[in-house]
Design an enzyme around this catalytic site. Structure first.
Site, mmCIF file in Angstrom:
data_model
loop_
_atom_site.group_PDB
_atom_site.id
_atom_site.type_symbol
_atom_site.label_atom_id
_atom_site.label_comp_id
_atom_site.label_asym_id
_atom_site.label_seq_id
_atom_site.Cartn_x
_atom_site.Cartn_y
_atom_site.Cartn_z
ATOM 1 N N ASP A 193 0.911 -1.634 -0.300
ATOM 2 C CA ASP A 193 0.089 0.297 0.263
ATOM 3 C C ASP A 193 0.386 1.141 0.128
ATOM 4 O OD1 ASP A 193 -2.257 2.027 0.270
ATOM 5 O OD2 ASP A 193 -1.503 1.527 2.778
ATOM 6 N N PHE A 194 0.077 1.792 -0.593
ATOM 7 C CA PHE A 194 1.236 3.546 -0.572
ATOM 8 C C PHE A 194 0.785 4.214 0.689
ATOM 9 C CE2 PHE A 194 2.035 7.855 -2.063
ATOM 10 C CZ PHE A 194 3.084 7.315 -2.003
ATOM 11 N N ASP A 195 0.058 5.466 0.648
ATOM 12 C CA ASP A 195 -0.771 6.125 1.875
ATOM 13 C C ASP A 195 -0.692 5.622 3.397
ATOM 14 O OD1 ASP A 195 -1.073 9.047 0.229
ATOM 15 O OD2 ASP A 195 -2.434 7.041 -0.658
ATOM 16 N N ASP A 212 -1.837 -0.034 5.588
ATOM 17 C CA ASP A 212 -2.136 0.125 7.198
ATOM 18 C C ASP A 212 -4.060 0.634 7.802
ATOM 19 O OD1 ASP A 212 -2.911 2.273 4.918
ATOM 20 O OD2 ASP A 212 -2.974 4.057 6.149
HETATM 21 MG MG LIG Z 1 -2.288 3.369 2.947
#
Ligand SMILES: [Mg+2]
Length: 276
Positions: free
Chosen positions: A36-38, A217
């Protein structure tokens, strides 16, 4: 040879059980590292356009990309175009945007094409959400390829709650087939349904991975964690309930884990006979 002898000081801040699990994972024949990125590679910031992976995470990703029999994928809720902007890792990285609706694989893939029904639903979504956002401060609507995201990060607690309630209730009545996803300070409505779990399954088949590392997250990452098997490794970034086997505090710690994974995988590659 013991892990510590092989990798020296690398990953000394990573918990013992996680280090051991990473060492096993690093020895798999074909590894998929899906991220995942953010909130995972990049700290969450108020302006989503300014989000960037931490320098350590970027370096670790580059090292993993360079390894044989290792693929890296970013799996994000962001639209693909947006993800390419904030995560400029080059063509070797596989990209999954809009929670699996959009894919950028090695060859030019089918672009997202909505059918007449989906386009009609998209119109209804837009109308309802625009009307709602107009009445609330600091709530904004982001168009997505197959839907809309309602952002409430900068809104007051009360307006944010109202936005959630109105959006969900109105759309239940007006567009009952739309998929709703709740994230941190964001609600997403989509006329096409897929999850990060399906995205990981797709990537696993596509890359012929023998094991998968997944880090995320948010609530939507839980679909991906659930899709993992005993040979895989799931890493939750931050607080909140999770199905992942391991957890770290946030992006800085995720970066340390990725650095250690890169170091272990490099050591494994150096030991393995060249099969090419
Ligand atoms: Mg995220």
């Amino acid at each position: 040879m013991a892990i510590d002898d092989r990798v020296g000081q690398a990953g000394s801040g990573v918990r013992r059980d996680l280090r051991d699990a990473l060492a096993v994972l690093a020895a798999t024949p074909r590894l998929l590292v899906a991220l995942d990125f953010d909130g995972t590679l990049a700290p969450v910031v108020d302006d989503p356009e300014k989000a960037r992976a931490t320098p350590e995470a970027s370096r670790a990703v580059e090292r993993l990309i360079a390894l044989a029999d290792t693929r890296v994928a970013l799996v994000s809720g962001r639209a693909l175009k947006d993800l390419e902007q904030v995560a400029p890792f080059g063509d070797e990285v596989l990209l999954v945007g809009s929670h699996g609706i959009e894919l950028r694989l090695d060859e030019a893939d089918d672009v997202l094409a909505l059918d007449a029904d989906e386009r009609q639903q998209l119109g209804v979504l837009e109308q309802v959400l625009d009307q709602m956002a107009g009445t609330l401060d600091s709530v904004w609507i982001e168009p997505k390829p197959a839907g809309f995201a309602v952002h409430t990060r900068l809104a007051s607690e009360r307006h944010s709650r109202v936005a959630h309630l109105v959006a969900i209730n109105e759309l239940k009545a007006e567009a009952p087939d739309a998929t709703v996803r709740l994230g941190k300070d964001v609600i997403e409505f989509s006329v096409r349904s897929t999850t990060k779990g399906e995205a990981v399954e797709h990537l696993r088949r596509y890359t012929h991975a023998s094991a998968v590392f997944y880090a995320g997250d948010d609530v939507t990452d839980e679909d991906a964690f659930v899709a993992l098997t005993a040979d895989d490794l799931g890493l939750k970034s931050g607080v909140g309930p999770t199905a992942a086997d391991h957890r770290v505090a946030g992006p800085a710690e995720v970066a340390s884990v990725l650095s250690l994974l890169a170091t272990l995988r490099e050591a494994h590659a150096a030991d393995a006979p060249d099969t090419n």
